[in-house]
Structure formats: structure tokens, C-alpha cells
Design a protein around this motif. Structure first.
Motif, PDB file in Angstrom:
ATOM      1  N   CYS A  45      -2.967   4.914 -10.826  1.00 20.46           N
ATOM      2  CA  CYS A  45      -3.605   6.209 -10.524  1.00 20.46           C
ATOM      3  C   CYS A  45      -3.763   7.046 -11.783  1.00 20.46           C
ATOM      4  O   CYS A  45      -4.798   7.692 -11.990  1.00 20.46           O
ATOM      5  N   ARG A 104      -8.157   7.319  -6.365  1.00 19.81           N
ATOM      6  CA  ARG A 104      -7.342   7.958  -5.339  1.00 19.81           C
ATOM      7  C   ARG A 104      -5.951   8.241  -5.896  1.00 19.81           C
ATOM      8  O   ARG A 104      -5.518   7.637  -6.876  1.00 19.81           O
ATOM      9  N   ILE A 106      -3.831  11.921   0.740  1.00 17.47           N
ATOM     10  CA  ILE A 106      -4.601  11.077  -0.169  1.00 17.47           C
ATOM     11  C   ILE A 106      -5.735  11.943  -0.700  1.00 17.47           C
ATOM     12  O   ILE A 106      -6.559  12.446   0.067  1.00 17.47           O
ATOM     13  N   GLN A 142      -8.950  11.923  -3.098  1.00 12.81           N
ATOM     14  CA  GLN A 142      -9.876  10.892  -3.578  1.00 12.81           C
ATOM     15  C   GLN A 142     -11.040  11.547  -4.310  1.00 12.81           C
ATOM     16  O   GLN A 142     -11.555  12.590  -3.887  1.00 12.81           O
ATOM     17  N   GLU A 147      -4.304   4.418   6.727  1.00 18.55           N
ATOM     18  CA  GLU A 147      -4.792   4.312   5.350  1.00 18.55           C
ATOM     19  C   GLU A 147      -3.658   4.521   4.348  1.00 18.55           C
ATOM     20  O   GLU A 147      -3.545   3.784   3.361  1.00 18.55           O
ATOM     21  N   TYR A 172      -2.283   1.760   1.698  1.00 21.39           N
ATOM     22  CA  TYR A 172      -2.330   2.131   0.277  1.00 21.39           C
ATOM     23  C   TYR A 172      -0.960   1.951  -0.379  1.00 21.39           C
ATOM     24  O   TYR A 172      -0.853   1.432  -1.496  1.00 21.39           O
ATOM     25  N   GLN A 197      -0.445  -1.886  -0.677  1.00 21.84           N
ATOM     26  CA  GLN A 197      -1.408  -2.560  -1.547  1.00 21.84           C
ATOM     27  C   GLN A 197      -1.050  -2.432  -3.023  1.00 21.84           C
ATOM     28  O   GLN A 197      -1.171  -3.389  -3.793  1.00 21.84           O
ATOM     29  N   TYR A 198      -0.590  -1.241  -3.426  1.00 25.87           N
ATOM     30  CA  TYR A 198      -0.315  -1.004  -4.846  1.00 25.87           C
ATOM     31  C   TYR A 198       1.162  -0.765  -5.136  1.00 25.87           C
ATOM     32  O   TYR A 198       1.513  -0.362  -6.237  1.00 25.87           O
TER      33      TYR A 198
END
Length: 225
Positions: free
Chosen positions: A62, A74, A97, A99, A140, A144, A147-148
Motif C-alpha cells: 500500500c 487501496r 477501505i 480506494q 471485501e 483483502y 489476499q495481501y
């Protein structure tokens, strides 16, 4: 900020930031008061304190997307509006979040008790109870995080004075942030902060937020100042 029942959970807007001196900020505020009102969520002058816990990946994805100016990026944070009441495990907080898509800023957020927010973001535990209108954003955020492999990386706190538009300028906000501080250890919102200054004490971050366009009177005011 205690009543969160009518929280706006999703919006798009344009944001412009300026670094100004305290003297410039005070002069600009005087001009603004002819057009805008103090934010009703703050004290009588629209002032309140914000504390945000930011998350990032092990390789600081990020952060580097921001530095590199990636057009689509994001970030995730837990945000608290600080009051005189102590932060408890049941205190409502925002998970957001934020973005950026080209020049448009988009935000999706949910409200959870602090306990559930920490369990979700730090332990990947889905809350047992939540508002049905939060389900899409909650899914979401959960994806998120996985995922990271997001984890807490910094805590930022500052004082904000906010002004909002009248019926003629709906959606317009102008904010002034001072006493910006940060820390990268002991990243828990409920503990006494041990922050360091982020900017010189005479600097103010002024931000203009609009839904569609900046009013002509404000464009002229920015140019004049």
C-alpha cells in the motif's frame, strides 16, 4: 460521533490536499466562515480528534503504490473518533477501505465493536453479528486481509477542524489537520499513545473534499490565498 446508526457507508468524491502554515490556515478559515458551517459532529468549532490504525502487507504494498502514484490503489484502516470516554472492547469503530481510482477517492466502511474489529483485522475472525448492509464491504475487507496478508504497520493521530457546505454546496467539506503524530510500535488503539510528530508544529494539512466539482467561490478563494 457517538451516534453511528446513520453512518454513510459508501461514497465517491474528489480530494485536494494543501500544506499551509498556521497563519495561512487561520486566514483561510475566516474567509470560509462566510460560506460554510462547522461540522456538527465536532465541538462548537467543528473540532475533533482522529486516531487511525493502518494496515499493510509485509512488503508494504500500500505504501509503495502511494509513493509510485499507482492510478488504482487501496488501503485499510481502523478509525476511531476520540472522545472523553475511554475506548473499550465494545466501543464502535470504523473499518475502512479507502480506494483511489485516477482522481476519484472511494471509501467503503463498516461499523463494528472494537473487539470485533481487532479480531477481524488481526486474527481473521469473521464477526458473529453485523448489520446486513455491511455484508458486501465486510466480505471485501476479509478477502483483502487474506489476499495481501495485511497487518498493523502504523498508528496516526491528529486534531481536525472541519467545515461543511450548506444546502447550496452539499457534500463539500474543508478540513484542517494539526498536531499530526504517528507511531510504529505498540499498535493498539486502546493503549496510551507514544507518538512522534509527523510535521513541524506550524504546519497544517488543509483538505478540500467535493462530490463533483469545487464551487466557483472556493476556486477563487484558493487562488486569492
Amino acid at each position: 460521533m457517538s451516534n453511528l446508526s446513520h453512518t454513510i457507508r459508501r461514497f465517491n468524491r474528489f480530494e485536494l490536499k494543501y500544506m499551509v502554515t498556521l497563519k495561512q490556515a487561520e486566514t483561510f478559515k475566516k474567509a470560509l466562515r462566510a460560506f460554510l458551517l462547522p461540522d456538527e459532529h465536532g465541538n462548537g468549532n467543528g473540532r475533533y480528534t482522529l486516531s487511525s490504525l493502518y494496515y499493510d502487507s509485509p512488503d508494504l504494498r500500500c505504501y509503495w503504490e502511494k509513493v509510485d502514484g499507482i492510478r488504482f490503489r487501496r488501503k485499510l484502516r481502523i478509525r476511531r473518533y476520540v472522545t472523553d470516554e475511554p475506548l473499550t472492547m465494545g466501543t464502535p469503530v470504523f473499518i475502512e477501505i479507502k480506494q483511489r481510482l485516477d482522481r476519484v477517492t472511494q471509501k467503503r466502511r463498516i461499523v463494528l465493536p472494537y473487539r470485533d474489529a481487532m479480531r477481524l483485522c488481526n486474527d481473521r475472525q469473521f464477526p458473529d453479528e453485523y448489520s446486513p448492509e455491511d455484508e458486501t464491504a465486510l466480505n471485501e475487507i476479509y478477502a483483502y486481509l487474506w489476499q495481501y496478508n495485511l497487518r498493523p504497520v502504523s498508528l496516526v493521530q491528529y486534531e481536525r477542524q472541519a467545515y461543511i457546505g450548506t444546502d447550496y454546496d452539499l457534500g463539500l467539506r474543508v478540513t484542517f489537520d494539526t498536531a499530526l503524530q504517528y507511531q510504529t510500535r505498540n499498535l493498539l488503539l486502546h493503549e496510551e499513545p507514544s507518538t512522534l510528530p509527523m510535521l513541524p508544529p506550524d504546519r497544517v494539512v488543509m483538505e478540500i473534499k467535493v462530490n463533483e466539482r469545487i464551487p466557483n467561490w472556493l476556486t477563487e478563494m484558493i487562488a486569492a490565498h
